[in-house]
Write an enzyme that holds these catalytic residues in place. Structure first.
Site, PDB file in Angstrom:
ATOM      1  N   GLN A  37       0.786  -1.289   0.013  1.00 52.85           N
ATOM      2  CA  GLN A  37      -0.064  -0.120  -0.064  1.00 52.85           C
ATOM      3  C   GLN A  37       0.778   1.251   0.134  1.00 52.85           C
ATOM      4  O   GLN A  37       0.529   2.105  -0.772  1.00 52.85           O
ATOM      5  CB  GLN A  37      -0.856  -0.054   1.113  1.00 52.85           C
TER       6      GLN A  37
ATOM      7  N   GLU B 248      -2.789   9.302  -1.183  1.00 61.29           N
ATOM      8  CA  GLU B 248      -1.855  10.414  -0.374  1.00 61.29           C
ATOM      9  C   GLU B 248      -0.605  11.019  -1.047  1.00 61.29           C
ATOM     10  O   GLU B 248       0.053  11.343  -0.292  1.00 61.29           O
ATOM     11  CB  GLU B 248      -1.499   9.459   0.825  1.00 61.29           C
TER      12      GLU B 248
ATOM     13  N   GLU C 159       4.859  -1.504   8.572  1.00 56.26           N
ATOM     14  CA  GLU C 159       3.617  -1.304   9.424  1.00 56.26           C
ATOM     15  C   GLU C 159       2.861  -2.421   8.822  1.00 56.26           C
ATOM     16  O   GLU C 159       2.677  -2.752   7.789  1.00 56.26           O
ATOM     17  CB  GLU C 159       2.850   0.075   8.993  1.00 56.26           C
TER      18      GLU C 159
ATOM     19  N   ASP D  46      -1.029  -1.076  12.972  1.00 55.96           N
ATOM     20  CA  ASP D  46      -2.083   0.030  12.644  1.00 55.96           C
ATOM     21  C   ASP D  46      -3.498  -0.536  12.822  1.00 55.96           C
ATOM     22  O   ASP D  46      -4.071  -0.598  13.809  1.00 55.96           O
ATOM     23  CB  ASP D  46      -1.822   0.733  11.334  1.00 55.96           C
TER      24      ASP D  46
ATOM     25  N   LYS E 238      -4.358   7.197  15.571  1.00 57.81           N
ATOM     26  CA  LYS E 238      -5.279   7.838  14.438  1.00 57.81           C
ATOM     27  C   LYS E 238      -6.559   8.307  15.319  1.00 57.81           C
ATOM     28  O   LYS E 238      -7.155   7.231  15.832  1.00 57.81           O
ATOM     29  CB  LYS E 238      -5.544   6.989  13.380  1.00 57.81           C
TER      30      LYS E 238
ATOM     31  N   ARG F 203      -5.183  10.165   7.533  1.00 53.54           N
ATOM     32  CA  ARG F 203      -5.803   9.177   6.798  1.00 53.54           C
ATOM     33  C   ARG F 203      -5.896   9.497   5.216  1.00 53.54           C
ATOM     34  O   ARG F 203      -5.514  10.562   4.900  1.00 53.54           O
ATOM     35  CB  ARG F 203      -7.475   9.043   7.290  1.00 53.54           C
ATOM     36  N   SER F 204      -6.142   8.619   4.540  1.00 52.89           N
ATOM     37  CA  SER F 204      -6.096   8.864   3.175  1.00 52.89           C
ATOM     38  C   SER F 204      -7.207   9.975   2.820  1.00 52.89           C
ATOM     39  O   SER F 204      -7.034  10.442   1.711  1.00 52.89           O
ATOM     40  CB  SER F 204      -6.319   7.494   2.266  1.00 52.89           C
TER      41      SER F 204
ATOM     42  N   LYS G 240       3.118  10.816  10.549  1.00 46.13           N
ATOM     43  CA  LYS G 240       2.779  10.265   9.122  1.00 46.13           C
ATOM     44  C   LYS G 240       1.662  11.088   8.373  1.00 46.13           C
ATOM     45  O   LYS G 240       0.644  10.728   8.644  1.00 46.13           O
ATOM     46  CB  LYS G 240       2.380   8.684   9.181  1.00 46.13           C
TER      47      LYS G 240
END
Length: 412
Positions: free
Chosen positions: A155, A199, A280, A306, A331, A360-361, A382
């Site tokens: 990803q 992203e 991750e 995550d 998050k 987040r995306s 991040k």
């Protein structure tokens, strides 16, 4: 202390063009705090539910019916705000009011309180008296749920400028790697369309290994040595590959399948070959024992949960007991409220699990998570490398570098 005098919610749109909720909190009839809830594409099974019946309109209806319960509360008293939220919604995953509302109400409240006090938000929510900047880490090449067909199954391939001495230097080095990777991809494929994922990472048509190789080349073209000036990270997002019926990881784009044992070897080989500083979700969200095996192999790498830990203090305790990770993503919207997320951060810090505060995306142009990263002592932030909704967080770090309260970069 600033007290909440009004709350107003509205439907807005995130960076993917999906509906979400934005909430204004005004304290003492004059100080506006505002927060917009983000959303993810790769969503853990145990995350807070974003909206009532998955409809943002319904979440706003629930909020509007209960606004009076928040009026008069001190805006920086997250415990009292949390108690009201829990009286409205006692479900484990905020399915009645929606985690997006819990997120936006709590962050907008603290945002307003910070303005009323004329203090930076990180100082209002932090128990610490010494702060450092987390290292920005961002997606330079994307695949999986963040990009289209033909892109890698992995990803995210990320860059972190671990050799940087200041936050501005770190941002500029990350930007340089992203830009140079674009040059490398165009030379490799003259027909490359400059496509990017959710992203901002480049989204080329190539397999996992080639994607990692070109990312290394971009770093080396700039004269950087992996592990010295810059380091790569990978978000495997392995839950998106996991087929529970087959009990295998199905890499449909690359055309292979891994047993759990093969997945551990697959991830371990990538960590070693590319000298990763960050890995991750190398296995799926319920594979605590497999994660512990990888963590034991790589004590100096941030083996990060995550989907595994979903900013849930109870699940993190399980991961700690099994030694399933030495780092964890924070998050806020995974947990629901900021109060929940700060509880998670406290558990992580007490148990020496390093924190990475993350976007987040599907994002907004809000910048509050930059403050949350500093307040929680996160080692990394991040938040991407390019794109307005990503740069908004990075620019806030630049502004915060003008504060003498923050001294230097985090120790990874």
């Amino acid at each position: 202390m600033p007290k909440i005098s009004s709350i107003r919610g509205r439907l807005v749109y995130n960076s993917r063009g999906s509906k979400t909720v934005e909430i204004d909190v005004i304290t003492d009839n004059k100080h506006l705090g505002r927060a917009c809830a983000p959303s993810g594409a790769s969503v853990g099974k145990y995350e807070a539910q974003s909206f009532t019946d998955n409809k943002p309109e319904k979440s706003l209806q629930v909020l509007n019916a209960n606004i009076k319960k928040f009026i008069g509360l001190e805006a920086d008293d997250l415990k009292s705000i949390q108690q009201v939220l829990r009286k409205i919604d006692s479900t484990s995953n905020y399915s009645k009011i929606g985690g997006a509302v819990a997120y936006a109400v709590t962050i907008a409240s603290v945002d307003s309180a910070a303005k009323a006090k004329d203090e930076p938000m990180f100082k209002v929510i932090s128990q610490a008296k010494k702060w450092r900047f987390p290292f920005p880490i961002g997606n330079i090449l994307g695949g999986g749920a963040h990009a289209g067909p033909g892109t890698p199954d992995i990803q995210e391939i990320l860059v972190c400028s671990v050799g940087a001495k200041t936050v501005r230097e770190s941002i500029e080095m990350n930007l340089a790697v992203h830009k140079e990777l674009g040059n490398v991809l165009r030379k490799k494929d003259p027909m490359f369309t400059n496509g990017r994922g959710d992203e901002g990472g480049w989204a080329p048509q190539m397999d996992n290994e080639k994607a990692l190789d070109v990312s290394v080349k971009a770093c080396e073209n700039l004269g950087y040595t992996l592990g010295k000036e810059v380091a790569l990270g990978v978000d495997f997002a392995s839950s998106t590959q996991w087929d529970a019926k087959k009990k295998k990881y199905v890499y449909s784009r690359a055309g292979f399948e891994n047993t759990p044992e093969e997945q551990i070897d697959f991830a371990s080989d990538i960590i070693k070959k590319y000298k990763l500083i960050y890995a991750e979700d190398a296995v799926h969200e319920e594979a605590f024992d497999d994660m512990s095996e990888i963590t034991a192999k790589f004590p100096k790498v941030l083996i990060t949960g995550d989907d595994l830990t979903v900013t849930n203090a109870g699940i993190l305790q399980k991961a700690i007991k099994k030694k399933s990770c030495n780092a964890a993503i924070l998050k806020v919207n995974q947990a629901g409220s900021l109060y929940d997320a700060l509880e998670f951060a406290e558990v992580a810090t007490k148990n020496k699990v390093r924190l990475i505060t993350s976007h987040r995306s599907g994002e907004s142009t809000d910048h509050q998570i930059s403050h949350i990263g500093i307040a929680t002592g996160s080692k990394m932030l991040k938040v991407g490398v390019v794109g307005g909704e990503r740069v908004a967080k990075l620019n806030e770090l630049v502004r915060l570098s003008e504060h003498s309260l923050i001294r230097g970069m985090a120790e990874i």
